[in-house]
Design an enzyme around this catalytic site. Structure first.
Site, PDB file in Angstrom:
ATOM      1  N   CYS A 230      -1.087  -4.869  10.021  1.00 51.14           N
ATOM      2  CA  CYS A 230      -1.443  -5.456   8.739  1.00 51.14           C
ATOM      3  C   CYS A 230      -2.459  -6.564   8.961  1.00 51.14           C
ATOM      4  O   CYS A 230      -2.284  -7.384   9.874  1.00 51.14           O
ATOM      5  CB  CYS A 230      -0.191  -6.005   8.052  1.00 51.14           C
ATOM      6  N   LEU A 231      -3.486  -6.599   8.132  1.00 48.80           N
ATOM      7  CA  LEU A 231      -4.492  -7.643   8.237  1.00 48.80           C
ATOM      8  C   LEU A 231      -3.896  -9.028   7.985  1.00 48.80           C
ATOM      9  O   LEU A 231      -4.449 -10.024   8.442  1.00 48.80           O
ATOM     10  CB  LEU A 231      -5.638  -7.375   7.254  1.00 48.80           C
TER      11      LEU A 231
ATOM     12  N   HIS B   4       2.227   1.302   2.060  1.00 48.29           N
ATOM     13  CA  HIS B   4       2.053  -0.029   2.640  1.00 48.29           C
ATOM     14  C   HIS B   4       1.351  -0.957   1.645  1.00 48.29           C
ATOM     15  O   HIS B   4       1.798  -2.082   1.406  1.00 48.29           O
ATOM     16  CB  HIS B   4       1.243   0.102   3.936  1.00 48.29           C
ATOM     17  N   GLU B   5       0.257  -0.494   1.051  1.00 43.79           N
ATOM     18  CA  GLU B   5      -0.514  -1.340   0.132  1.00 43.79           C
ATOM     19  C   GLU B   5       0.233  -1.585  -1.178  1.00 43.79           C
ATOM     20  O   GLU B   5       0.205  -2.697  -1.712  1.00 43.79           O
ATOM     21  CB  GLU B   5      -1.893  -0.739  -0.133  1.00 43.79           C
TER      22      GLU B   5
ATOM     23  N   HIS C  91       2.663  -4.313  -0.798  1.00 44.92           N
ATOM     24  CA  HIS C  91       2.044  -5.644  -0.920  1.00 44.92           C
ATOM     25  C   HIS C  91       2.061  -6.130  -2.368  1.00 44.92           C
ATOM     26  O   HIS C  91       2.231  -7.322  -2.631  1.00 44.92           O
ATOM     27  CB  HIS C  91       0.592  -5.615  -0.440  1.00 44.92           C
TER      28      HIS C  91
ATOM     29  N   GLY D 244      -6.681  -0.585   4.414  1.00 49.62           N
ATOM     30  CA  GLY D 244      -6.208  -0.964   3.092  1.00 49.62           C
ATOM     31  C   GLY D 244      -6.195  -2.470   2.938  1.00 49.62           C
ATOM     32  O   GLY D 244      -6.004  -3.211   3.903  1.00 49.62           O
TER      33      GLY D 244
ATOM     34  N   GLN E 100      -3.495 -10.184  -0.539  1.00 45.24           N
ATOM     35  CA  GLN E 100      -3.985 -10.516   0.795  1.00 45.24           C
ATOM     36  C   GLN E 100      -5.246 -11.372   0.763  1.00 45.24           C
ATOM     37  O   GLN E 100      -5.658 -11.914   1.779  1.00 45.24           O
ATOM     38  CB  GLN E 100      -4.242  -9.251   1.604  1.00 45.24           C
TER      39      GLN E 100
END
Length: 193
Positions: free
Chosen positions: A102-103, A144-145, A148, A46, A51
């Protein structure tokens, strides 16, 4: 298409609220394509617009692949979702703890408790409405996304402050658990003994 740089902590943009997408033009389509390429290159599941430094209610998400009875991934069983202005309008009371990365927080993993099932509504990349139920890991990825998009990171939702590890620490713990399970199995009596 081109790969975009991924913003990492402590960048303040990761904590900002995002604004709704209102124009479904060629620029948006290019941004979506670039996000998909960036996500694929990063080998993630994701990626939310904050991000990549864009304060928009937009995320691209790969569902997990289906597996056969032997645990092998089945080809072409992942779905790609482009979600715009998403909202979780129902979440199950049943929750489950899981390990997330997480990226934007590279090199770390943490334990987070999330709803097992959710229902999401929003728009697709062309502005068409969608509603969908997601369960288990797919539900976790969507939560999660969508977090963000509200300036929330998984580290804000750890089950306890201590439940965050480097990838190396987590791998060592996992190996210790596997080793302990193997030793326990050696001492368990066999059926018929």
């Amino acid at each position: 298409m081109s790969k975009l740089p991924i913003v990492t902590i402590p960048d303040k943009g990761l904590r900002d609220k995002t604004r709704p997408v209102t124009k479904f033009d060629a620029d948006l389509q290019q941004l979506i394509d670039n996000m998909i390429e960036t996500l694929s290159e990063a080998n993630g599941v994701g990626l939310a617009a904050p991000q990549i430094g864009r304060p928009l209610k937009l995320a691209v998400i790969w569902t997990l692949p289906e597996e056969d009875d032997a645990g092998n991934e089945l080809p072409d069983t992942r779905d790609l979702y482009v979600v715009i202005n998403p909202e979780i309008f129902w979440a199950s009371r049943e929750t489950d703890k899981g390990i997330e990365g997480c990226l934007s927080i590279p090199g770390y993993l943490g334990e987070v408790e999330r709803s097992v099932s959710i229902r999401v509504r929003g728009l697709d990349r062309h502005g068409r409405k969608f509603r969908r139920r997601f369960d288990d890991w797919d539900a976790r990825i969507f939560q999660h996304e969508i977090d963000h998009l509200n300036g929330v990171l998984y580290i804000d939702k750890l089950t306890t402050p201590e439940n965050i590890w480097t990838e190396e620490e987590f791998e060592a713990m996992r190996q210790e658990r596997e080793k302990a399970k193997g030793q326990q199995a050696e001492h368990e009596p066999m059926v018929g003994d």
